[in-house]
Each structure stands twice: as C-alpha cells, then as structure tokens.
Design an enzyme around this catalytic site. Sequence first.
Site, short mmCIF file in Angstrom:
data_model
loop_
_atom_site.label_atom_id
_atom_site.label_comp_id
_atom_site.label_asym_id
_atom_site.label_seq_id
_atom_site.Cartn_x
_atom_site.Cartn_y
_atom_site.Cartn_z
N ARG A 15 42.83 136.56 28.50
CA ARG A 15 43.39 135.32 28.00
C ARG A 15 43.14 134.14 28.99
O ARG A 15 42.01 133.94 29.40
CB ARG A 15 44.89 135.53 27.68
CG ARG A 15 45.06 136.44 26.46
CD ARG A 15 46.47 136.97 26.26
NE ARG A 15 47.53 135.98 26.23
CZ ARG A 15 47.96 135.33 25.15
NH1 ARG A 15 47.40 135.58 23.99
NH2 ARG A 15 48.95 134.48 25.23
N ASP A 141 54.34 125.33 32.95
CA ASP A 141 54.55 125.22 31.50
C ASP A 141 55.21 123.87 31.28
O ASP A 141 56.04 123.45 32.10
CB ASP A 141 55.48 126.35 31.02
CG ASP A 141 55.51 126.47 29.50
OD1 ASP A 141 55.77 125.45 28.82
OD2 ASP A 141 55.30 127.57 28.98
N TYR A 154 63.19 132.13 31.11
CA TYR A 154 61.79 131.66 31.26
C TYR A 154 61.76 130.19 31.69
O TYR A 154 61.02 129.82 32.60
CB TYR A 154 61.04 131.87 29.94
CG TYR A 154 59.62 131.33 29.96
CD1 TYR A 154 58.59 132.04 30.59
CD2 TYR A 154 59.31 130.11 29.36
CE1 TYR A 154 57.29 131.54 30.62
CE2 TYR A 154 58.01 129.60 29.39
CZ TYR A 154 57.00 130.32 30.03
OH TYR A 154 55.73 129.81 30.06
N1 LIG Z 1 49.49 130.87 26.33
C1 LIG Z 1 49.92 129.61 26.38
O1 LIG Z 1 49.63 128.80 25.50
C2 LIG Z 1 50.76 129.16 27.54
C3 LIG Z 1 51.67 128.12 27.35
C4 LIG Z 1 52.43 127.69 28.45
C5 LIG Z 1 52.27 128.31 29.69
N2 LIG Z 1 51.38 129.32 29.82
C6 LIG Z 1 51.23 129.93 31.15
O2 LIG Z 1 49.84 130.13 31.41
C7 LIG Z 1 49.64 131.36 32.12
C8 LIG Z 1 48.69 132.26 31.34
O3 LIG Z 1 49.18 132.40 30.01
P1 LIG Z 1 48.74 133.63 29.10
O4 LIG Z 1 49.29 133.36 27.76
O5 LIG Z 1 47.27 133.91 29.29
O6 LIG Z 1 49.57 134.80 29.83
P2 LIG Z 1 49.87 136.29 29.31
O7 LIG Z 1 48.70 136.78 28.55
O8 LIG Z 1 51.20 136.32 28.64
O9 LIG Z 1 50.02 137.06 30.71
C9 LIG Z 1 48.99 136.99 31.68
C10 LIG Z 1 48.98 138.25 32.49
O10 LIG Z 1 50.13 138.34 33.32
C11 LIG Z 1 50.15 139.65 33.80
N3 LIG Z 1 51.51 140.05 34.17
C12 LIG Z 1 52.67 139.86 33.49
N4 LIG Z 1 53.70 140.41 34.17
C13 LIG Z 1 53.17 140.94 35.31
C14 LIG Z 1 53.69 141.65 36.41
N5 LIG Z 1 55.00 141.98 36.50
N6 LIG Z 1 52.84 142.05 37.38
C15 LIG Z 1 51.53 141.77 37.31
N7 LIG Z 1 50.96 141.11 36.29
C16 LIG Z 1 51.78 140.71 35.30
C17 LIG Z 1 49.57 140.55 32.70
O11 LIG Z 1 48.56 141.36 33.29
P3 LIG Z 1 48.07 142.77 32.63
O12 LIG Z 1 47.59 142.43 31.24
O13 LIG Z 1 47.00 143.23 33.53
O14 LIG Z 1 49.29 143.67 32.62
C18 LIG Z 1 49.01 139.54 31.70
O15 LIG Z 1 47.72 139.85 31.23
C19 LIG Z 1 51.02 131.94 32.33
O16 LIG Z 1 51.53 131.56 33.58
C20 LIG Z 1 51.85 131.32 31.21
O17 LIG Z 1 53.22 131.26 31.49
C21 LIG Z 1 50.64 129.77 28.79
#
Ligand SMILES: NC(=O)c1ccc[n+]([C@@H]2O[C@H](COP(=O)([O-])OP(=O)(O)OC[C@H]3O[C@@H](n4cnc5c(N)ncnc54)[C@H](OP(=O)(O)O)[C@@H]3O)[C@@H](O)[C@H]2O)c1
Length: 248
Positions: A15, A141, A154
Amino acid sequence: MLTDKVVLITGGARRIGAAIARCLHQRGARLVLHYRSSRAEAEALQRELEAVRPGSVALVQADLLDTASLPRLVECALAHFGRLDGLVNNASSFFPGGVGQIDEVEWDDLIGSNLKAPLFLAQAAAPALLASGGAIVGIVDIHAERPLKGHVVYNLAKAGHAQLIRTLALELAPQVRVNGVAPGSNIWPEGASVFTADVRAAIESAIPLGRIGEPRDLARVVAFLLSEEAAYITGQVIAVDGGRSVVL
Ligand SMILES: NC(=O)c1ccc[n+]([C@@H]2O[C@H](COP(=O)([O-])OP(=O)(O)OC[C@H]3O[C@@H](n4cnc5c(N)ncnc54)[C@H](OP(=O)(O)O)[C@@H]3O)[C@@H](O)[C@H]2O)c1
C-alpha cells in the site's frame, strides 16, 4: 535526488509504504524495508527493486509493539549499508473505537504503532542520523487535527505523532530535519470499515481537488522532505489531501 541515501521505511511492504519505497528507490535511494506479517509482499518488492539495482534493498521483520526489537531495524541498515540517512515512520494500525468501546489492548496497539514505535525508533536511529545529517518523515493523518468520529484512540495517537515530529525537530536540530505528511483519503482501509460506499462517495465529493489521493501523491512529498530541496524545512506537517482539511 536521493542517490545512495539509505532510508528505513516501516510497514514498507504494501500500500502507501510500498509506494514510498518505489518512489525513493526511483530517486536513487537504497532501502531497508521493514515488514511485520507481509513477508511475501516485502520479498516481491525487494525482487522488483533489485532487478533495477542489485543489492539496494534489505528486509527486516519486526512487530513494532515490541519496543526492544526497534534498535535491530537501525542495526540492519548499518550492517547492510554502513549508514542511515532517512527514517520514514509509516507503519500504523487503524480501527474504530468510540467511547464505551475502548480497552487497553486497543490502546496499546494504536498508540504503540502510531506513536510509541515512531518515538523509540527515532531514538534508536538518532545517532546514525546525527552522523549522516539525515531526516525523518512521519506519516500522520489530517484527523490528527480534526478528529474522525468513532476513532478516539487513533485520533490521539496521530495527534501525538504530529507533536512528536515538532518535538524531534527541536531535539535533533540542526543536524536532523524532522517533518510529517498528513494524508486525507489515499487508499481506503481494508476489512470491515466505517467507510461504506455512501461514506466514500460523500468524502470524495467533498474533496476540493475532486479525487481521492493516490499513494504516489504522498510518496512524492516524502521524497521531497527527505531531499536537499527541503533543506530549510523542519518541524512541519504537510497535508496531502486534495484540500480536504480546508473543508473538514
Ligand atoms: N490509507 C489512507 O488513505 C490513509 C489516510 C490517512 C493516514 N494514513 C496513514 O498513512 C500510512 C500508510 O497507510 P496505509 O493505509 O498504507 O497503512 P496500512 O496498510 O493500514 O498499514 C501499513 C502497514 O503497517 C504495518 N503495521 C501495522 N501495525 C504494525 C505493528 N504493530 N508492527 C509492525 N508493523 C505494523 C503493517 O505491516 P504488515 O502488513 O507487514 O503486517 C501494514 O502493512 C499510515 O501511517 C496511515 O495511518 C493513510
């Protein structure tokens, strides 16, 4: 450009983390890709990137809730590449919890991955980053400032991460710059989610730039903040949200 810079990315297998990895690698960086459970995705990404530049990607596995394991991520960078120039605190857990639904397990998970691990990892990385004159980028975020309903812990964790960025900017200046990127909606969360089709449509229609973001929109700003082009920027969190925070 980030030619030969060594950057550690947490949650880099999939992602947004994977998009950041591709973008930094394309600009010449060598990477330490951290993953927790997504080993197959991490290995596939390593193969993809090493097909372009052999020996440019190291992998490291850890659950970031295990604080004692965090120095190992930095040691991995030093063992493979002999230096560390950048840290991207991207890994995050995300799930709902309103008042009446919050328990300590969820608190530990959300605060642990979104706030505690970024702090302790930055602390572990600080000597190497001070030596290299490096930079840290945290993925925050837009809801760090304006809370997302039903996601109490969160919201707190991301607000803490934003303050961590400003605090570390002060602590590590002038050698290390510390900044953040605040996504709006870039990739919809996986699994059971409050983001139903109706909610998604409502969010999308309220974004001034008229579309959901793409992971590469964020990745390009991370690359900028790590680069010399951002040499006079520290302690800032830049919203990359198509203008959504303006109308929240
Ligand atoms: N998606 C959005 O539109 C959005 C919006 C606002 C903010 N964000 C921020 O942007 C960043 C990336 O978003 P995303 O949606 O790509 O994130 P995500 O897919 O929900 O999570 C990213 C990765 O975090 C790892 N992770 C979670 N808990 C963990 C732990 N305890 N130890 C080690 N690794 C851990 C997981 O790794 P594994 O898969 O290897 O377990 C997961 O693949 C995050 O900080 C998120 O809060 C995203």
